[in-house]
Design a protein around this motif. Structure first.
Motif, mmCIF file in Angstrom:
data_model
loop_
_atom_site.group_PDB
_atom_site.id
_atom_site.type_symbol
_atom_site.label_atom_id
_atom_site.label_comp_id
_atom_site.label_asym_id
_atom_site.label_seq_id
_atom_site.Cartn_x
_atom_site.Cartn_y
_atom_site.Cartn_z
ATOM 1 N N THR B 159 0.864 -1.294 -0.095
ATOM 2 C CA THR B 159 0.015 -0.093 -0.079
ATOM 3 C C THR B 159 0.927 1.245 -0.097
ATOM 4 O O THR B 159 0.563 2.201 -0.664
ATOM 5 C CB THR B 159 -0.885 -0.055 1.130
ATOM 6 N N GLN B 160 1.977 1.085 0.751
ATOM 7 C CA GLN B 160 2.937 2.400 0.709
ATOM 8 C C GLN B 160 3.444 2.612 -0.548
ATOM 9 O O GLN B 160 3.340 3.645 -1.022
ATOM 10 C CB GLN B 160 4.123 2.254 1.716
ATOM 11 N N ARG B 161 3.923 1.548 -1.270
ATOM 12 C CA ARG B 161 4.303 1.883 -2.640
ATOM 13 C C ARG B 161 3.184 2.310 -3.622
ATOM 14 O O ARG B 161 3.396 3.178 -4.506
ATOM 15 C CB ARG B 161 4.951 0.398 -3.406
ATOM 16 N N TYR B 162 2.103 1.778 -3.332
ATOM 17 C CA TYR B 162 0.914 2.212 -4.141
ATOM 18 C C TYR B 162 0.578 3.714 -4.303
ATOM 19 O O TYR B 162 0.613 4.481 -5.110
ATOM 20 C CB TYR B 162 -0.342 1.468 -3.817
ATOM 21 N N LEU B 163 0.542 4.152 -2.803
ATOM 22 C CA LEU B 163 0.456 5.404 -2.546
ATOM 23 C C LEU B 163 1.520 6.364 -3.092
ATOM 24 O O LEU B 163 1.292 7.387 -3.920
ATOM 25 C CB LEU B 163 0.377 5.797 -1.233
ATOM 26 N N TYR B 164 2.823 5.930 -3.002
ATOM 27 C CA TYR B 164 4.060 6.494 -3.409
ATOM 28 C C TYR B 164 4.012 6.643 -5.017
ATOM 29 O O TYR B 164 4.184 7.695 -5.781
ATOM 30 C CB TYR B 164 5.194 5.649 -2.966
ATOM 31 N N GLU B 165 3.667 5.661 -5.735
ATOM 32 C CA GLU B 165 3.792 5.290 -7.098
ATOM 33 C C GLU B 165 2.639 6.120 -7.976
ATOM 34 O O GLU B 165 2.886 6.544 -8.799
ATOM 35 C CB GLU B 165 3.893 4.013 -7.634
ATOM 36 N N GLN B 166 1.290 6.148 -7.326
ATOM 37 C CA GLN B 166 0.273 6.686 -7.830
ATOM 38 C C GLN B 166 0.214 8.077 -7.446
ATOM 39 O O GLN B 166 -0.828 8.894 -7.509
ATOM 40 C CB GLN B 166 -0.976 5.992 -7.746
#
Ligand SMILES: [Zn+2]
Lengths: 138, 395
Positions: B159-166
């Motif tokens: 989820t952290q990556r998702y928020l960061y990437e998007q």
């Protein structure tokens, strides 16, 4: 409780691992962070395996990793079974380009950022068990 | 034979509960009896029986399928206990479907049952010794020693990556929980039915940042079943059944954290979704109503994007704009989803299927999606490492 967790960890290593798992942990205890490389096709793989997952060749050799990488993701476990709070764990992308490894992060959650340079260190859990952890390179 | 004519003749589900109130056998009998009654098919006609392991945090059950077939007195030509984590009940269903297509069986009963909530609540020490110790394959010899006792930290990093990437925020995720709860408020079976606000989600405590309590599906118990029948049996049914017109399945060679591939885009879901849509001969835009196996708010968004309902990074906005509401472009999780219906993993995909069958039959009451004809059901295991997707249609 700590004793139970230690028992569970050792059992996971001894009974659920493969024939290379104990050697990997023995090397961690000696403070070397290693994995295996295929002697046929050259593929390096983490975690170590007694065969090459790419070509199924069983001629593999231990190699020491640089222990350097970049922080890919991190979080803090509020209900950890092992470490007391703050228990920061993360994924470090190793410089060897063999993927991301799950590890403990020796730093405050608030001080971390995705992409930070990290290096390996070691933490003794008990007489039988040493784990790798990563710290930010200042 | 085309799979387009295998039908779901009957369904049954328990409520989702925070504790497992009856024994596995009592609940199995109740659900099986109700599913057969719902199909209006006598038990003597059942010639295939497929069940799941009753939960992942408990003791492993050897020969449960054999024992239950004896207990329920079901004589069959095919019998199995299926276990692939979260996809278990659909692994069982996929096998049942193939047995019908092969011509070996005509009436297959598929039962998903999960009693995990009971065993864990007992006490923490026995949870560790009996629960965690018997499931080293969940966390393994390289991750387990770090004290990983639940997959929440893995999903937190995804989820952290998702928020960061998007470039999304925790408030965007909160919107998902709010919308799913809105659906659950119309579902008497849901574990949590009281509406919540974005502020309440944001104020709930962190389990593993960025995941907060109200971003997370509750640990629960329950059971659900369906009766699959061959095209010949389907023709003679008293009620018009719902057909399985498409199925897709794919497994990436990873368990929880993929070594190199994305943590925010699932190859397994992309592949399984594409196969399901192609075999049904439809596009994502044709789907009226979907139930997906999103066990965290961020994961829910990634799944909807990987199923191609929305472009990568756009599902959060779709939730906010009401595109996933009961009257939206595609009604998502009318049951309340995993976050509000509750999540008994071994039964979850079967509960999703029950919801979609009720929607397509027009039996969903206050949460009925108008003119629903095409439905999608999605299941996953690990952290989106493997996936099964079904397309269901009313003819
Ligand atoms: Zn090789």
């Amino acid at each position: 409780m700590k004793e139970i967790i230690d028992q569970v960890s050792l059992r996971a290593i001894e009974q659920y691992g493969d024939s290379f798992t104990q050697e990997y942990y023995r090397r961690l205890k000696e403070r070397t962070f290693c994995t295996t490389r295929c002697q046929e096709c050259g593929e390096m793989w983490y975690p170590p395996k007694p065969f090459c997952p790419k070509c199924y060749c069983e001629k593999v050799a231990w190699v020491e990793l640089s222990g350097k990488g970049k922080l890919y993701a991190f979080t803090q476990q509020e209900r950890s079974l092992r470490f007391s709070k703050p228990d920061v764990i993360g994924l470090v992308e190793l410089d060897e380009d063999i993927g991301r490894i799950l590890t403990r992060i020796e730093a405050k959650f608030e001080e971390l950022e995705i992409g930070m340079e990290m290096k390996v260190s070691f933490i003794d859990i008990s007489n039988e068990l040493t784990l790798h952890q990563f710290v930010p390179v200042k | 034979m085309s799979n387009k004519n295998v039908a779901i003749a009957g369904i049954s589900t328990s409520r989702v509960t925070k504790n497992f109130e009856t024994s596995i056998k009592d609940l199995s009998f109740k659900i099986v009896k109700e599913a057969l009654a719902n199909a209006q098919i006598p038990k003597e006609d059942v010639d295939g029986f497929f069940v799941t392991n009753p939960g992942m945090a408990g003791h492993p059950y050897c020969m449960l399928a054999c024992d239950l077939a004896d207990y329920l007195q079901l004589e069959t030509k095919s019998l199995a206990l299926m276990e692939t984590g979260g996809t278990s009940s659909f692994t069982a269903l996929h096998f049942a479907l193939d047995e019908i297509l092969s011509g070996r069986t005509k009436v297959n009963l598929v039962l998903g049952i999960d009693s995990r909530a009971k065993e864990v609540i007992d006490d923490f020490k026995s949870f560790i010794t009996d629960g965690i110790m018997t499931q080293t394959s969940l966390y393994g010899s390289y991750k387990g020693p770090y004290g990983i006792g639940a997959p929440i930290p893995y999903y937190a990093m995804s989820t952290q990556r998702y928020l960061y990437e998007q470039k999304l925020t925790e408030e965007d995720l909160a919107e998902v929980s709010v919308r799913l709860r809105e659906n659950a408020s119309r579902n008497p079976r849901a574990l949590y039915q009281k509406p919540i606000s974005v502020e309440e989600v944001m104020a709930s405590p962190y389990l593993s940042p960025p995941i907060k309590l109200l971003d997370c599906s509750p640990f629960a118990s329950g059971a659900a079943a369906c009766v699959l029948v061959s095209p010949e049996v389907a023709k003679d049914l008293k009620e018009e059944p719902i057909y399985i017109t498409g199925i897709g399945e794919h497994h990436h060679p990873s368990h929880f954290i993929p070594l190199k591939d994305s943590l925010t885009e699932s190859i397994a879901i992309r592949e399984a979704g594409a196969e399901a849509f192609a075999s049904a001969g439809i596009k994502p835009a044709d789907v009226d109503v979907a139930e997906v196996y999103g066990v965290f708010s961020g994961t829910e968004l990634m799944i909807l994007e990987d199923l191609d309902f929305f472009k990568k990074g756009k599902a959060a906005l779709a939730f906010k704009e009401g595109k996933t509401a009961l009257d939206g472009e595609v009604a998502v999780d009318p049951s309340g989803g995993r976050l509000s219906l509750g999540h008994p993993p071994s039964a979850t995909p079967m509960m999703e299927l029950v919801e979609i069958v009720e929607q397509l039959r027009g039996e969903a009451g206050e949460r009925q999606v108008k003119n629903a004809r095409v439905g999608l059901v999605h299941a996953e295991h690990g952290m989106l490492n493997g996936s099964i997707v079904l397309i269901l249609e009313k003819k």
